[in-house]
Write a protein that holds these residues in place. Structure first.
Motif, PDB file in Angstrom:
ATOM      1  N   ASN A  32       5.569   6.249   4.247  1.00 11.59           N
ATOM      2  CA  ASN A  32       4.118   6.037   4.283  1.00 11.59           C
ATOM      3  C   ASN A  32       3.466   6.350   2.942  1.00 11.59           C
ATOM      4  O   ASN A  32       2.343   6.878   2.877  1.00 11.59           O
ATOM      5  N   HIS A  38       1.859   4.803   0.635  1.00  9.74           N
ATOM      6  CA  HIS A  38       1.125   3.601   0.250  1.00  9.74           C
ATOM      7  C   HIS A  38       0.461   3.731  -1.121  1.00  9.74           C
ATOM      8  O   HIS A  38       0.279   2.730  -1.828  1.00  9.74           O
ATOM      9  N   ASP A  39       0.075   4.944  -1.493  1.00  5.80           N
ATOM     10  CA  ASP A  39      -0.573   5.129  -2.796  1.00  5.80           C
ATOM     11  C   ASP A  39       0.441   5.431  -3.911  1.00  5.80           C
ATOM     12  O   ASP A  39       0.059   5.693  -5.052  1.00  5.80           O
ATOM     13  N   LYS A  51      -3.678  -5.842   6.533  1.00  5.03           N
ATOM     14  CA  LYS A  51      -4.321  -5.103   5.437  1.00  5.03           C
ATOM     15  C   LYS A  51      -5.817  -4.991   5.684  1.00  5.03           C
ATOM     16  O   LYS A  51      -6.460  -5.949   6.134  1.00  5.03           O
ATOM     17  N   ASP A  60     -10.483  -0.948   1.926  1.00  9.40           N
ATOM     18  CA  ASP A  60      -9.821   0.159   1.232  1.00  9.40           C
ATOM     19  C   ASP A  60      -8.368  -0.118   0.865  1.00  9.40           C
ATOM     20  O   ASP A  60      -7.711   0.720   0.255  1.00  9.40           O
ATOM     21  N   ARG A  90      -5.644  -0.334   2.721  1.00  6.59           N
ATOM     22  CA  ARG A  90      -4.563   0.195   3.543  1.00  6.59           C
ATOM     23  C   ARG A  90      -3.777  -0.941   4.188  1.00  6.59           C
ATOM     24  O   ARG A  90      -4.346  -1.972   4.535  1.00  6.59           O
ATOM     25  N   GLU A  91      -2.471  -0.716   4.367  1.00  3.59           N
ATOM     26  CA  GLU A  91      -1.597  -1.743   4.932  1.00  3.59           C
ATOM     27  C   GLU A  91      -0.705  -1.154   6.015  1.00  3.59           C
ATOM     28  O   GLU A  91      -0.368   0.019   5.986  1.00  3.59           O
ATOM     29  N   TRP A  92      -0.308  -2.016   6.977  1.00  2.00           N
ATOM     30  CA  TRP A  92       0.646  -1.648   8.001  1.00  2.00           C
ATOM     31  C   TRP A  92       1.657  -2.782   8.162  1.00  2.00           C
ATOM     32  O   TRP A  92       1.297  -3.965   8.162  1.00  2.00           O
ATOM     33  N   GLN A 107      -3.646   0.803  14.392  1.00  2.00           N
ATOM     34  CA  GLN A 107      -3.302   1.211  13.042  1.00  2.00           C
ATOM     35  C   GLN A 107      -1.979   1.971  12.971  1.00  2.00           C
ATOM     36  O   GLN A 107      -1.265   1.864  11.988  1.00  2.00           O
ATOM     37  N   ASN A 108      -1.625   2.708  14.011  1.00  2.00           N
ATOM     38  CA  ASN A 108      -0.370   3.460  13.968  1.00  2.00           C
ATOM     39  C   ASN A 108       0.555   3.128  15.133  1.00  2.00           C
ATOM     40  O   ASN A 108       1.477   3.879  15.439  1.00  2.00           O
TER      41      ASN A 108
END
Length: 701
Positions: A97, A99-100, A494, A498, A500-502, A541-542
């Motif tokens: 996880n 992502h950043d 996405k 912001d 964020r991606e999944w 999201q999760n």
């Protein structure tokens, strides 16, 4: 922090057996032996080689390792491929996880470093409570085990001999599967090289190459199998699609190459006769098929060429006589079997045909050329393949675009193990059975969104892989797209605000073809096709839950009734069948269309073609002016929206009311710099694509 990385003597080797022990990486427990990462109640998995990369980075935490160093330790017997490293890094970041990219950081032109608290897991800590209970049970008094040991020692010699013979049989069976080694690029020029075949004597490889100064022209090149020489042997001012070796005139000591040339209004078969030094002796035009024709790979037997040609969306199998120029249809598609590839067969009086059945399974059939009867050889399941008969190995070489497989004479399908992260197509084996060649295509392209009120488009992706088939959610808050960033097609969601991606569909079976995902109105479900079979995903999201249908064949285009039903299209011969489907029920047939796409509304439905919009009764309610075309359409906010190409540089956005009574131009906008996949009233999403094609060889043993 060491930006130069550890020296070779300081480097901790990742392949030592001790490194199969579990360890903590911050709050994530990593089990190299099983490939699992445990984060609370969540469990993710990595492939063995990707896990080896993670272990190597963890063993050298806070130090920068170059891609070459990582590759040499994880893939010690392979040619350096930066794609393998980038794919592994991407998968590790997804599993963590990250992502950043703060845990696994990229240092440009230097390499990668893992910034984390890495510590070993104590043996007892690594066991779950269930495992600890089992461990205690296994430590009970060993009287029973001792008794069992005595029984084993008293097994008769005859039984031991039987066990030994059985193990020998297993080894013999396993050895029949081809093994490969020493992967080597044959070509590496700026032009695309593609579709390779060995010469009849196995001494060289012939392939097609785009001409540097004319993209519509094709060159035919020959390179020695030992790379000792390379030369252009033929060129054509049009697009040569494929070729095949044919029997030369008995009076000639050379070779005849038959090839198909795609012209704007017809498909033409020609041949060129070479002497034994591959100097051109003569050229001959044999026959053509009128119309805009698509063609797949073809084969020759004697003076006949057998090929599949697609005309007006119908794929038919033909026989063309090279001596008389006559052609005839041998096989037409049915609902039960739709052919898409052909190959030679062990029997010279038959051909091998690969096609889809009603459940979109790839079925291999043997087609008799004497009586036209066919028999099923194998069911390859719901995937799409290239096929080539290998006489030297008495079986079929197969590729699903990612892997190589071999179907032997007893119809046993076996994997051919080697590392590959690109699109693999048109595999073939030399007549002497010693070399294998294929076309390796590296796809690279990004997705973009252009808000109409802004001057510049924004990147939705920025990678060295391919992102495409982007869909905007109804609110415009999310996008979903297909990407092969991890080596094969997967589906992501996405957040546009912001970033964020999944990963919402991992595609663990690595199906070659995923269709464009379709959102429901509440933005809680996605629908798409995997190799033509319907798939839905309920996502949060999760938490993401996929349902893979095994009997519903078709491509979804629209959710109905807030996501309770799906509209999907199933292509059949020269028409499209449109169905509505609700989970747990049989599909309901809605319409059959010769052309156009169906859009269901509360008031009825529309049919949208490239030039017109019609009501369900066939009445035209909108027609694009001459030389304009409808690029995309969608049902959105209780209206039909159209994106119309006015010219190469200008698009129109138009809205048609739900009843079809009014049509109004909303805005004019600059043409997107790529292939449009979706749009709404505020912006348009599109993607670009670059394909780099090269010829690769593998040694067979």
């Amino acid at each position: 922090m060491n930006l130069n990385g550890p020296s070779q003597s300081e480097l901790n080797d990742t392949l030592d057996e001790s490194d199969k022990a579990q360890f903590w990486l911050n709050e994530t427990r990593v089990s190299p032996y099983t490939g699992e990462l445990f984060q609370g109640q969540l469990v993710s998995r990595l492939e063995p080689k990707v896990m080896d990369v993670l272990v190597m980075l963890a063993n050298n935490a806070n130090a920068v390792l170059s891609p070459q160093t990582i590759f040499s330790h994880v893939w010690p017997r392979s040619i350096y491929s930066p794609v393998s490293i980038r794919r592994a890094i991407s998968q590790i970041r997804i599993a963590l996880n990250d992502h950043d990219k703060t845990v696994l950081k990229t240092h440009p032109k230097r390499g990668y470093a893992l910034y984390a608290n890495v510590r070993r897991v104590a043996e007892r800590d690594s066991l779950s409570s269930e495992q600890q209970t089992l461990s205690s049970t296994l430590q009970q008094p060993r009287r029973e085990k001792g008794h069992l040991k005595t029984m084993v020692l008293t097994v008769s010699p005859v039984a031991l001999i039987c066990i030994w013979l059985f193990s020998v049989m297993l080894k013999s069976t396993a050895s029949n599967s081809p093994e490969v080694e020493n992967i080597q690029p044959l070509t590496a020029s700026p032009q695309n090289e593609y579709y390779s075949r060995f010469t009849p004597d196995s001494k060289a490889i012939v392939y097609l190459k785009t001409k540097a100064d004319d993209s519509n022209a094709t060159e035919v090149w020959l390179t020695a199998a030992d790379r000792s020489y390379s030369q252009k042997i033929w060129e054509h001012n049009a697009d040569i699609r494929y070729f095949s070796w044919a029997e030369a005139n008995p009076a000639s000591a050379g070779y005849r190459l038959v090839y198909a040339v795609a012209q704007p209004d017809h498909l033409q078969f020609e041949s060129v006769l070479f002497d034994r030094h591959f100097q051109v002796e003569s050229r001959q035009v044999h026959f053509d098929l009128a119309g805009k024709i698509g063609i797949s790979t073809f084969v020759t037997l004697g003076q006949n060429v057998y090929f599949l040609a697609k005309h007006e969306a119908v794929n038919r199998m033909y026989r063309g006589d090279l001596s008389t120029g006559k052609t005839e249809v041998l096989l037409s598609p049915t609902e039960q079997f739709n052919p898409y590839r052909i190959a030679l067969s062990a029997d010279k009086n038959s051909l091998t045909v690969l096609g889809f059945d009603r459940q979109r399974h790839s079925i291999i059939k043997r087609l008799s050329l004497t009586d036209g009867k066919s028999e099923v050889i194998a069911d390859l399941g719901p995937n799409w393949y290239f096929i080539n008969y290998v006489e030297a190995l008495n079986g079929y070489l197969l590729s699903d675009g990612k892997h190589l497989q071999f179907l032997d004479e007893s119809n046993q399908l076996k994997d051919i193990a080697f590392e590959n992260y690109d699109f693999l197509h048109f595999p073939s084996v030399s007549p002497n059975g010693k070399l294998l060649t294929f076309t390796q295509t590296k796809l690279q392209g990004n997705a973009y969104i252009h808000w109409y009120e802004q001057d510049e488009a924004q990147h939705l992706s920025n990678s060295n892989r391919h992102t495409w088939l982007v869909s905007l959610s109804p609110s415009g808050k999310y996008v979903t797209f297909v990407s092969n960033r991890n080596g094969y097609a997967q589906i992501f969601v996405k957040v546009l605000t912001d970033g964020r991606e999944w990963l919402v569909y991992a595609n663990q079976q690595q199906h070659l073809a995923l269709s464009q995902p379709v959102w429901n109105e509440n933005e809680t479900k996605l629908a798409f096709a995997r190799n033509g079979l319907l798939t839905t995903v309920e996502w949060q999201q999760n938490n993401h839950q996929a349902v893979n249908e095994t009997q519903i064949v078709g491509t979804p285009t629209q959710w109905l009734d807030q996501g309770s039903r799906i509209l999907f299209e199933r292509k059949s011969a020269d028409e499209s069948l449109w169905f509505e489907y609700a989970e747990g029920h049989d599909p309901i047939h809605k319409r059959t269309l010769k052309q156009g796409r169906l859009v269901v509304t509360n008031a009825g439905h529309f049919v949208v073609t490239k030039r017109e919009v019609q009501r369900g009764n066939g009445q035209t309610i909108f027609a694009a002016p001459e030389h304009q075309r409808i690029v995309a359409h969608k049902w959105h906010k209780n209206a039909l929206w159209l994106l119309i190409e006015q010219s190469a540089s200008v698009y129109h956005l138009r809205q048609i009311s739900a009843e079809g009574k009014t049509s109004q131009l909303i805005r004019t906008l600059p043409a997107p710099d790529g292939t449009v996949s979706d749009f709404n009233e505020a912006g348009v999403v599109y993607s670009d694509l670059e394909a780099d094609k090269d010829i690769v060889t593998l040694e067979l043993r």
